[in-house]
Design a protein around this motif. Structure first.
Motif, PDB file in Angstrom:
ATOM      1  N   LEU A  79      -2.019 -16.901  -7.196  1.00  7.29           N
ATOM      2  CA  LEU A  79      -2.540 -16.021  -6.159  1.00  7.29           C
ATOM      3  C   LEU A  79      -1.949 -14.628  -6.333  1.00  7.29           C
ATOM      4  CD1 LEU A  79      -4.047 -15.717  -3.366  1.00  7.29           C
ATOM      5  CD2 LEU A  79      -1.842 -16.297  -2.295  1.00  7.29           C
ATOM      6  N   ALA A  80      -2.770 -13.600  -6.121  1.00 11.35           N
ATOM      7  CA  ALA A  80      -2.295 -12.217  -6.098  1.00 11.35           C
ATOM      8  C   ALA A  80      -2.944 -11.520  -4.912  1.00 11.35           C
ATOM      9  CB  ALA A  80      -2.639 -11.495  -7.393  1.00 11.35           C
ATOM     10  N   VAL A  81      -2.123 -10.810  -4.127  1.00 10.41           N
ATOM     11  CA  VAL A  81      -2.593 -10.130  -2.921  1.00 10.41           C
ATOM     12  C   VAL A  81      -2.218  -8.662  -3.010  1.00 10.41           C
ATOM     13  CG1 VAL A  81      -2.514 -10.053  -0.393  1.00 10.41           C
ATOM     14  CG2 VAL A  81      -2.203 -12.249  -1.584  1.00 10.41           C
ATOM     15  N   GLY A  82      -3.185  -7.789  -2.785  1.00  8.29           N
ATOM     16  CA  GLY A  82      -2.917  -6.357  -2.766  1.00  8.29           C
ATOM     17  C   GLY A  82      -3.484  -5.723  -1.512  1.00  8.29           C
ATOM     18  N   HIS A  83      -2.729  -4.805  -0.908  1.00 12.81           N
ATOM     19  CA  HIS A  83      -3.186  -4.107   0.293  1.00 12.81           C
ATOM     20  C   HIS A  83      -3.409  -2.631  -0.020  1.00 12.81           C
ATOM     21  CE1 HIS A  83      -2.134  -1.695   4.011  1.00 12.81           C
ATOM     22  NE2 HIS A  83      -3.261  -2.287   4.334  1.00 12.81           N
ATOM     23  N   SER A  84      -4.568  -2.101   0.341  1.00 12.85           N
ATOM     24  CA  SER A  84      -4.870  -0.668   0.290  1.00 12.85           C
ATOM     25  C   SER A  84      -4.674  -0.130  -1.133  1.00 12.85           C
ATOM     26  CB  SER A  84      -4.003   0.067   1.311  1.00 12.85           C
ATOM     27  OG  SER A  84      -4.453   1.379   1.518  1.00 12.85           O
ATOM     28  N   LEU A  85      -3.713   0.769  -1.344  1.00 16.14           N
ATOM     29  CA  LEU A  85      -3.433   1.259  -2.697  1.00 16.14           C
ATOM     30  C   LEU A  85      -3.059   0.105  -3.616  1.00 16.14           C
ATOM     31  CD1 LEU A  85      -2.851   3.534  -4.786  1.00 16.14           C
ATOM     32  CD2 LEU A  85      -0.534   3.664  -3.796  1.00 16.14           C
ATOM     33  N   GLY A  86      -2.340  -0.869  -3.085  1.00 20.96           N
ATOM     34  CA  GLY A  86      -1.983  -2.038  -3.891  1.00 20.96           C
ATOM     35  C   GLY A  86      -3.195  -2.834  -4.322  1.00 20.96           C
ATOM     36  N   SER A 133      10.877   2.439   5.161  1.00 16.30           N
ATOM     37  CA  SER A 133      10.051   2.516   3.955  1.00 16.30           C
ATOM     38  C   SER A 133       9.540   3.933   3.719  1.00 16.30           C
ATOM     39  CB  SER A 133       8.857   1.555   4.078  1.00 16.30           C
ATOM     40  OG  SER A 133       9.287   0.222   4.211  1.00 16.30           O
ATOM     41  N   VAL A 134       9.078   4.582   4.778  1.00 17.52           N
ATOM     42  CA  VAL A 134       8.520   5.927   4.638  1.00 17.52           C
ATOM     43  C   VAL A 134       9.588   6.919   4.195  1.00 17.52           C
ATOM     44  CG1 VAL A 134       7.525   7.842   5.933  1.00 17.52           C
ATOM     45  CG2 VAL A 134       6.602   5.558   6.220  1.00 17.52           C
ATOM     46  N   ARG A 135      10.783   6.756   4.681  1.00 17.50           N
ATOM     47  CA  ARG A 135      11.848   7.675   4.307  1.00 17.50           C
ATOM     48  C   ARG A 135      12.316   7.462   2.868  1.00 17.50           C
ATOM     49  NH1 ARG A 135      11.031   7.905   9.266  1.00 17.50           N
ATOM     50  NH2 ARG A 135      11.871   9.439  10.734  1.00 17.50           N
ATOM     51  N   GLY A 141       0.796  -1.212   0.000  1.00 14.74           N
ATOM     52  CA  GLY A 141       0.000   0.000   0.000  1.00 14.74           C
ATOM     53  C   GLY A 141       0.833   1.268   0.000  1.00 14.74           C
ATOM     54  N   LEU A 142       0.155   2.394   0.104  1.00 19.52           N
ATOM     55  CA  LEU A 142       0.790   3.704   0.094  1.00 19.52           C
ATOM     56  C   LEU A 142       1.807   3.818   1.221  1.00 19.52           C
ATOM     57  CD1 LEU A 142       0.602   6.532  -1.337  1.00 19.52           C
ATOM     58  CD2 LEU A 142      -0.944   7.207   0.510  1.00 19.52           C
ATOM     59  N   MET A 143       2.963   4.402   0.908  1.00 18.86           N
ATOM     60  CA  MET A 143       4.061   4.680   1.835  1.00 18.86           C
ATOM     61  C   MET A 143       4.931   3.461   2.130  1.00 18.86           C
ATOM     62  SD  MET A 143       1.951   6.975   4.626  1.00 18.86           S
ATOM     63  CE  MET A 143       3.376   7.350   5.651  1.00 18.86           C
ATOM     64  N   ALA A 144       4.489   2.266   1.768  1.00 20.55           N
ATOM     65  CA  ALA A 144       5.214   1.046   2.118  1.00 20.55           C
ATOM     66  C   ALA A 144       6.083   0.583   0.948  1.00 20.55           C
ATOM     67  CB  ALA A 144       4.223  -0.045   2.534  1.00 20.55           C
ATOM     68  N   ASP A 192       7.868  -3.290  -5.486  1.00 27.80           N
ATOM     69  CA  ASP A 192       7.853  -1.923  -4.971  1.00 27.80           C
ATOM     70  C   ASP A 192       7.130  -1.089  -6.021  1.00 27.80           C
ATOM     71  OD1 ASP A 192       9.427  -2.769  -2.877  1.00 27.80           O
ATOM     72  OD2 ASP A 192      11.256  -1.797  -3.574  1.00 27.80           O
ATOM     73  N   LEU A 193       5.980  -0.511  -5.685  1.00 30.98           N
ATOM     74  CA  LEU A 193       5.272   0.346  -6.639  1.00 30.98           C
ATOM     75  C   LEU A 193       6.120   1.559  -7.006  1.00 30.98           C
ATOM     76  CD1 LEU A 193       1.702   0.324  -5.030  1.00 30.98           C
ATOM     77  CD2 LEU A 193       2.417  -0.891  -7.106  1.00 30.98           C
ATOM     78  N   ARG A 194       5.826   2.159  -8.137  1.00 29.72           N
ATOM     79  CA  ARG A 194       6.552   3.373  -8.515  1.00 29.72           C
ATOM     80  C   ARG A 194       6.451   4.414  -7.390  1.00 29.72           C
ATOM     81  NH1 ARG A 194       4.295   6.334 -13.646  1.00 29.72           N
ATOM     82  NH2 ARG A 194       4.633   4.276 -14.597  1.00 29.72           N
ATOM     83  N   GLY A 195       7.554   5.082  -7.131  1.00 32.70           N
ATOM     84  CA  GLY A 195       7.578   6.054  -6.052  1.00 32.70           C
ATOM     85  C   GLY A 195       7.803   5.445  -4.686  1.00 32.70           C
TER      86      GLY A 195
END
Length: 235
Positions: free
Chosen positions: A81-88, A154-156, A20-23, A46-49
């Motif tokens: 299997l595919a797992v996504g959390h929040s934004l993911g 991760s956040v940094r 998800g976002l920030m992770a 790792d998503l873009r950004g």
């Protein structure tokens, strides 16, 4: 964009993990090895950004469809299997028809960002870049120390423009019209992103929904055992 990936295991079945976002992929530090023990080759992006993946040229390149296109570009189609959390989960749902996993799991998905005074605000997430270890632990009292350390790192490494790019989607209907593949939704208790009315709507659209009692938004970190138990019948 070709995304940075991390792999656990070498089983005959493939599982995909989208954070998800920030992770970044490190959020799955327990889930990845657990799935590998069950016979999967686990690939986490790792998503873009985020994490070690590239950064977009401008904020408008951090939209849900950009994330979905990256998944299709970077991950193998036909995974078991595919797992996504929040934004993911938002990105995975938009990529599911092209990735064609046998089964999908959407963990507390960000399919609707609230508007109004209590709605989504990018600035609240951006403040996370300066949070101390003690503050992160205070917001997430059930997290092991290792997860607090991972969150700080991760956040940094995260590009905060990803948060600002989502502001234009506040109040937008991003709910999937239906389950492209057999799909499970695991929910926090309570879920701030999927209220009771949306639970009924998603069930009518073909999704199976399970709540992990007492878990917060990052279900797999708040209650790892509860999250894995919720996957019974899907892994």
């Amino acid at each position: 964009m070709r995304l940075h990936t991390t792999t656990w295991g070498s089983g005959d079945r493939t599982a995909l993990l989208v954070h998800g976002l920030m992770a970044d992929h490190r959020t799955w530090r327990r889930v990845g090895p657990a799935l590998a023990e069950r016979g999967y080759r686990v690939i986490a992006v790792d998503l873009r950004g985020h994490g070690a993946s590239g950064r977009a040229s401008d904020v408008e390149r951090y939209r849900p469809d950009d994330y979905a296109d990256d998944l299709v570009e970077s991950l193998p189609a036909g995974a078991e299997l595919a797992v996504g959390h929040s934004l993911g989960a938002l990105a995975l749902a938009r990529a599911a028809e092209r990735l064609k996993p046998s089964r999908a799991v959407y963990s507390d998905p960000a399919w609707h960002l609230g508007d109004g005074p209590c709605g989504y605000r990018a600035g609240l997430f951006v403040r996370g870049k300066t949070m101390t270890r003690e503050q992160i632990k205070g917001f997430n009292p059930h997290w092991p120390d290792e997860d607090v350390d991972v969150e700080m790192a991760s956040v940094r490494a995260w590009d905060e423009r990803t948060a600002y790019a989502l502001e234009e989607f506040r109040g937008a209907d991003m709910w999937p019209a239906g389950a492209a593949v057999p799909s499970l939704v695991t929910l926090a208790d309570p879920s701030l992103l999927v209220p009771p009315g949306a639970v009924r709507m998603l069930a009518d659209r073909g999704f199976v929904l399970r709540t992990v009692t007492g878990a917060g938004h990052t279900v797999h970190r708040d209650d790892f055992d509860g999250f894995m138990s919720a996957l019974d019948g899907w892994i």
